[in-house]
Design an enzyme around this catalytic site. Structure first.
Site, PDB file in Angstrom:
ATOM      1  CE  LYS A   1     -10.831  56.381 -18.250  1.00  0.00           C
ATOM      2  NZ  LYS A   1     -11.781  55.466 -17.557  1.00  0.00           N
TER       3      LYS A   1
HETATM    4  C1  E4P Z   1     -14.073  53.477 -19.113  1.00  0.00           C
HETATM    5  O1  E4P Z   1     -13.256  54.283 -19.473  1.00  0.00           O
HETATM    6  C2  E4P Z   1     -15.488  53.870 -18.992  1.00  0.00           C
HETATM    7  O2  E4P Z   1     -15.528  54.862 -18.036  1.00  0.00           O
HETATM    8  C3  E4P Z   1     -16.332  52.714 -18.604  1.00  0.00           C
HETATM    9  O3  E4P Z   1     -15.913  51.571 -19.302  1.00  0.00           O
HETATM   10  C4  E4P Z   1     -17.796  52.938 -18.819  1.00  0.00           C
HETATM   11  O4  E4P Z   1     -18.458  51.708 -18.627  1.00  0.00           O
HETATM   12  P1  E4P Z   1     -20.007  51.634 -18.316  1.00  0.00           P
HETATM   13  O5  E4P Z   1     -20.736  52.092 -19.529  1.00  0.00           O
HETATM   14  O6  E4P Z   1     -20.249  50.187 -18.021  1.00  0.00           O
HETATM   15  O7  E4P Z   1     -20.252  52.514 -17.129  1.00  0.00           O
END
Ligand code: E4P
Length: 228
Positions: free
Chosen positions: A86
């Site tokens: 990512k």
């Molecule tokens: C995934 O890629 C994100 O980092 C994550 O879903 C963010 O989620 P949150 O807004 O609940 O922290």
């Protein structure tokens, strides 16, 4: 729409996997910090449990394109080259995505930290396989996370960009349902929200009624396997 667990808690992952049709696991640096364990210890355990074929998404932490690509190299060495790395979509991230795609045409790349359609568009053009808009965080900014994801999906389709949405940051079932209805590629969801997808007092009451009625006919604890 694929369904992934957005968590690094191995106990939670092990509990959800046999019940729900799960396609993989995503993590980010905050999720890893919450686990309280060293990153590669917990990530190796997740990879061993979900298997080599399931999707595992791991985020780079480096802040320059060079540092991000060094993180990618280590992630692949530790967890397998099939692991999705990512990469956040800022200028350094876009450079890293382009360089990674050029150097490794088969690399699995997830563009993350996406709050706007243009971030997703640029990431897709740079070569990302997935773009991850943060649905609930976008809502929290006073914008519309679902509408943003739909715009991104339409942009990909109309521009012939071979990139899928990996929607992230969900707080409720309605958000997940809206994107399943639109047919986005994948959604990554925290364990509590996954469990909420089928938690429903009316369903529980209906199943209790079936049991009570059947037991009134056949006796307590009797099921179809031992009924007369
Ligand atoms: C995934 O890629 C994100 O980092 C994550 O879903 C963010 O989620 P949150 O807004 O609940 O922290």
């Amino acid at each position: 729409m694929k369904l992934l667990i957005d968590d690094a808690n191995i106990d939670a992952i092990k509990a959800l996997y046999p019940i729900y049709p799960i396609d993989g696991v995503t993590t980010n640096p905050s999720i890893l910090a919450k686990s309280g364990r060293q990153p590669y210890d917990v990530l190796r355990e997740i990879r061993a449990f979900i298997g080599a074929e399931a999707e595992l998404h791991v985020q780079v932490v480096g802040r320059t394109a060079d540092a991000m690509l060094e993180d990618v190299e280590r992630i692949h060495a530790e967890l397998g080259a099939q692991t999705y790395t990512k990469i956040p979509v800022n200028p350094a991230g876009l450079e890293a995505i382009q360089r990674l795609r050029k150097a490794q045409p088969d690399a699995h790349i997830t563009a993350t930290a996406i709050y706007t359609p243009m971030q997703a568009f640029l990431a897709a053009k740079a070569g990302a396989d997935y773009a991850a808009p943060y649905i609930n965080r976008i809502d929290n900014l006073g914008a519309d996370g679902i509408a943003t994801a739909k715009i991104i999906q339409d942009m990909f389709t109309k521009n012939g960009l071979p990139c899928n949405i990996l929607a992230a940051s969900f707080k409720n079932s309605q958000q997940v349902q809206a994107l399943a209805q639109y047919g986005v590629g994948a959604a990554t969801i925290a364990p509590a929200v996954i469990e909420g997808l089928v938690r429903n007092a009316a369903v529980a009451a209906a199943i209790d009624d079936f049991t009570r009625d059947f037991e009134s006919l056949c006796g307590k604890g009797v099921t179809m396997k031992d009924a007369k």
